[in-house]
Design an enzyme around this catalytic site. Sequence first.
Site, PDB file in Angstrom:
ATOM      1  N   ASN A  67       1.538  -5.201 -10.332  1.00 28.30           N
ATOM      2  CA  ASN A  67       0.212  -5.468 -10.715  1.00 28.30           C
ATOM      3  C   ASN A  67       0.567  -5.600 -12.327  1.00 28.30           C
ATOM      4  O   ASN A  67       1.573  -5.445 -12.720  1.00 28.30           O
ATOM      5  CB  ASN A  67      -0.729  -4.204 -10.337  1.00 28.30           C
ATOM      6  N   ASP A 270      -3.093  -4.886   1.974  1.00 34.23           N
ATOM      7  CA  ASP A 270      -2.980  -3.927   0.927  1.00 34.23           C
ATOM      8  C   ASP A 270      -3.640  -4.793  -0.403  1.00 34.23           C
ATOM      9  O   ASP A 270      -4.215  -4.017  -1.224  1.00 34.23           O
ATOM     10  CB  ASP A 270      -1.711  -3.705   0.627  1.00 34.23           C
TER      11      ASP A 270
END
Length: 394
Positions: A67, A270
């Site tokens: 991320n 996810d």
Amino acid sequence: SARGEEAVGSAQLYHAAALSLSELCRAAPAAGGHRALPNPARIMALRRTLSLSAIQISRIMLPDDANIAGNVHGGTILKMIEEAGAIISTRHCNSNSKSEERCFAALARVERTDFVSPMSIGEVAHVSAEITYTSKHSVEVQVDVLAENIITGGKRLTNRATLWYVALSLKNVDKILEVPPIQAFSAQVLGGYRQYERKEDEEEGKKRYEAQKLERLENKHRTDDVILPIINPEPHTVGFSQSSLIHLVGPSDCTPQGFVHGGVTMKLMDEVAGIVAARHCKTNIVTASVDAINFHRKIKKGSVITISGRLTFTSNKSMETEVFVDSDPLVDHSQGRYRAASAFFTFVSLSKEARPLPIPQVVLKTEEEKKRFEEGKGRYLQSKARRQTENFAQ
């Protein structure tokens, strides 16, 4: 930690499969403490047994895997875990030379998976998988994930998971085949790396098999649940953060048999769960754990899948998201939309210094939301009690 040391020690077993003849001789003391040359045929048989019952795959984590804060996505790790499990279970299911019917291993369930420590860009993920139990029609695979800092050489345990596979015929993918029994071997040949207490392991494995089978049956009643869009939702309500992703299943998502890899499905789940959590918190979030993922039905190549997620529970430092995967075959008009997979993901919110932040409490509007909140609270308390028991045992 004790669990990390155990995982590192267990990983030595996987490296043993690659030992050269001379190395294996040094690892195998004979009677009286003298080194003896093992029978080459015995060594080859041992290596074949090891290669079928254990495997390790490694990959460096790149920016595409993480991320914006540099933390590797939980879905990336889950995908690697499933890849290792699929390889080792498919090898095992085809290890019976007397069987005339070949097969592939299909993921049926992933037990609760804890993310012990976040992994970062630049670290190497070592995924070690081992077959620990076989029933008549299923294979249990235990997986440990270690993160290695290639600058310092330091390693730490980041994940531990249990996966269940079934063997499906290559000739008829709806036909479930019998699984060869797991092979036990003596630790003396490996210089004391590991020893299977065959009877005890079998009994413990049978208990785990019966428990997951019962949970799968209990989970089937949720396959008709749906997530409906909310018009102009208020902040911190369930409707405000709920999210969906639509994905066309292509060849790169599938096995050679034309069905979606379980790891691909988990990665998409996810991703949606993370979007829900980020929308609710407006901070950096990381996957803390995944409750059992149940794969209800296979997803075919060419299908359109909808992955939907919604917030179900919040505590002071964590939040639970429920995720569904629905498949809609585009070209097969004989089959309508169906539920393919479902699971619960737990996330935590982190500051820029990677410290836990308080979670905004979810605002409940309907009786159904309140019911799901209480169910989530029950799972949260069970998980908390289990962690306390494990910490006490260590």
